[in-house]
Design an enzyme around this catalytic site. Structure first.
Site, PDB file in Angstrom:
ATOM      1  N   LYS A  22      38.836 -15.981  76.571  1.00  0.00           N
ATOM      2  CA  LYS A  22      39.904 -14.909  76.467  1.00  0.00           C
ATOM      3  C   LYS A  22      40.388 -15.260  74.899  1.00  0.00           C
ATOM      4  CE  LYS A  22      44.229 -16.273  77.954  1.00  0.00           C
ATOM      5  NZ  LYS A  22      45.328 -16.144  76.944  1.00  0.00           N
ATOM      6  N   ASN A  23      40.790 -16.698  74.620  1.00  0.00           N
ATOM      7  CA  ASN A  23      41.454 -16.822  73.505  1.00  0.00           C
ATOM      8  C   ASN A  23      40.892 -16.683  72.229  1.00  0.00           C
ATOM      9  OD1 ASN A  23      43.865 -17.000  75.051  1.00  0.00           O
ATOM     10  ND2 ASN A  23      43.659 -19.633  75.190  1.00  0.00           N
ATOM     11  N   CYS A 117      52.549 -15.866  78.665  1.00  0.00           N
ATOM     12  CA  CYS A 117      53.000 -16.722  79.799  1.00  0.00           C
ATOM     13  C   CYS A 117      54.343 -17.392  79.245  1.00  0.00           C
ATOM     14  CB  CYS A 117      51.998 -17.809  79.755  1.00  0.00           C
ATOM     15  SG  CYS A 117      50.368 -17.127  80.518  1.00  0.00           S
ATOM     16  N   ARG A 122      58.643 -19.672  72.516  1.00  0.00           N
ATOM     17  CA  ARG A 122      57.196 -19.431  71.750  1.00  0.00           C
ATOM     18  C   ARG A 122      57.376 -18.676  70.536  1.00  0.00           C
ATOM     19  NH1 ARG A 122      52.380 -17.420  75.998  1.00  0.00           N
ATOM     20  NH2 ARG A 122      51.177 -18.688  74.360  1.00  0.00           N
ATOM     21  N   ASP A 306      45.962 -25.903  78.142  1.00  0.00           N
ATOM     22  CA  ASP A 306      45.741 -25.096  78.927  1.00  0.00           C
ATOM     23  C   ASP A 306      44.852 -25.299  80.281  1.00  0.00           C
ATOM     24  OD1 ASP A 306      44.963 -22.479  76.411  1.00  0.00           O
ATOM     25  OD2 ASP A 306      47.055 -23.298  77.373  1.00  0.00           O
ATOM     26  N   ARG A 398      44.784 -11.386  83.931  1.00  0.00           N
ATOM     27  CA  ARG A 398      44.834 -11.373  82.365  1.00  0.00           C
ATOM     28  C   ARG A 398      43.870 -12.166  81.760  1.00  0.00           C
ATOM     29  NH1 ARG A 398      49.932 -13.887  80.118  1.00  0.00           N
ATOM     30  NH2 ARG A 398      48.297 -13.656  78.227  1.00  0.00           N
TER      31      ARG A 398
END
Ligand code: EPZ
Length: 421
Positions: A22-23, A117, A122, A306, A398
């Site tokens: 995903k990232n 999230c 952030r 994560d 997601r």
């Protein structure tokens, strides 16, 4: 609203195939904006963050072709806007990559402040520091970031804090800049290397991604018609490795890169389970309750933040008392309140949590507080005695492709149910 209903007490056994990261995917897709041409990306995870980014790219003028749910061709020849739809960019964190890409190609960008999230503050000050160092004017106001530059000129940029997003964003903004950009104290995650590799297949000149110094020699133009495969998802692979530990299971995790998980492997062995790497697969198996351990999450190659919630599930049922220190995010222990509803005995103390291991967890109604917390609670439901219902699936969808299907194939009793109300 959908929920997952999990009937626990299963020892997970069998093989699971990992999707693209995903990232990495959420950075590779915005990176296609840097070329006025066609890029094809394969092994893309079929997740909602990817779908949102593709919709935004189309609104900017890109033409997207989905050959399969995991293979996308992006034609960015006719980009007609540098303003990303502000209502969409707040739906996920990685929208900030649109700034680096649009600034790099068009010398201007207007993008809504990112969402993502809820892990505490952030900030994006390091992204802005990088853009300004390259010569851009950056303004943050009314919920959006506006960046523009007459030209972008390479320079040395020292990141005050190791940041995945800022490292990638500065790479994106500097590949077409004049001269050389040096990023010092960059993040080194596998997805950083993946983005650099993708840009280099398009003719960029990036060296040192994954090391302590990244050097980007600006080029005048990138070449189209690149095809690139997204790196396997290190965090999804780690999620399944920890599900084997939590359920005394026996899993073969396929299509992953074992060396991306060296830190987790060491911790899993410390907890008494067995791990064996075989090429692009990892075998994890155990028949015993996990031993206690302590850990601090750190930038790669340290223990990944994560995977912290998923590790928390194993420590909640470990033999003894364990401590996790969250070294990256301000607030990443919201999931512990949900685990305590299942009988765990976890005490939060600021950026640390103390896990008094209990013999077993008991199914309960719980909710996903963020993406990785959601994955952790699925593992907890499978390991627990009784039935667990998990809501707030939007977080999970997601970032994980067909997660309940993957768990069902290795023995979990898990169903997605739509609640009528
Ligand atoms: C990426 O977030 C990931 N998200 C996160 O994964 C992951 O937890 C994080 O990297 C760390 O590995 C994506 O890649 C889309 P950072 P990012 O910039 O880039 C501080 C998941 O579950 N910081 O590396 O936002 C920041 O507050 C998600 O997949 C600044 O202070 O993370 C944090 O404490 C959750 N200023 C630390 O650095 C900045 O300008 C690391 O953040 C940027 C970051």
């Amino acid at each position: 609203m959908d929920k997952l209903v999990i009937r626990g007490g299963t020892r997970l056994k069998g093989e699971v195939t990992i999707s693209g990261a995903k990232n990495a995917a959420v950075a590779l897709l915005p990176a296609t904006l840097l070329v006025d041409g066609i890029s094809t990306i394969t092994n893309v995870p079929n997740i909602s963050d990817v779908k949102i980014i593709c919709t935004i790219l189309e609104k900017l003028g890109a033409n997207i072709t989905w050959h399969t749910p995991n293979t996308i061709t992006v034609d960015t020849t006719h980009i007609h806007s540098t303003t990303a739809p502000l209502d969409m960019t707040s739906k996920f964190r990685a929208s900030y990559y649109l700034i680096g890409s649009l600034l790099g190609r068009c010398k201007e960008a207007v993008v809504g402040l990112p969402g993502g999230c809820n892990l505490g503050a952030r900030p994006i000050d390091q992204h802005i520091k990088g853009f300004e160092a390259l010569g851009a004017n950056v303004e943050v106001s009314q919920g959006k970031i506006s960046a523009s530059a007459k030209k972008l000129v390479g320079t040395s940029i020292y990141l005050d804090i190791v940041s995945v997003g800022a490292t990638i964003n500065i790479m994106l903004a500097s590949v077409l800049a004049e001269g050389t950009t040096i990023i010092e104290n960059p993040a080194k995650e596998p997805h950083i290397v993946d983005v650099a590799n993708f840009l280099n297949t398009m003719g960029a000149d990036i060296r040192g991604a994954g090391t302590d110094i990244i050097k980007i020699n600006g080029v005048s133009k990138l070449k189209g018609n690149a095809t690139y495969s997204v790196v396997p998802d290190q965090i999804e692979a780690g999620t399944f490795m920890l599900s084997a530990v939590a359920t005394k299971g026996d899993l073969i995790i396929k299509n992953c890169i074992p060396e991306h998980l060296d830190c987790l492997t060491a911790k899993i062995i410390e907890m008494g389970a067995n791990v064996e790497a075989n090429g692009d697969a990892i075998h994890v198996w155990t028949s015993q309750r996990p031993n206690k351990t302590n850990l601090k999450t750190q930038p790669y190659p340290g223990f990944p933040t994560d995977l912290q919630p998923q590790m928390g599930v194993c420590l909640a049922i470990a033999n003894g008392t364990s401590i996790i220190n969250e070294g990256i995010w301000e607030s990443r222990f919201q999931y512990t309140a949900e685990l305590n509803k299942m009988g765990a005995q976890i005490t939060n103390q600021g950026k640390s949590a103390i896990f008094e291991g209990v013999d077993t967890l008991y199914g309960a109604p719980v909710e996903a507080t963020d993406l990785r917390a959601g994955a952790a609670l699925i593992i907890a439901g499978i390991a627990a005695k009784g039935e667990t219902s998990l809501t707030n699936l939007i977080h999970i969808d997601r970032g994980y492709e067909n997660i309940e299907e993957k768990f069902r194939k290795i023995g979990a009793n898990i169903q997605r149910v739509t609640e009528e109300f």
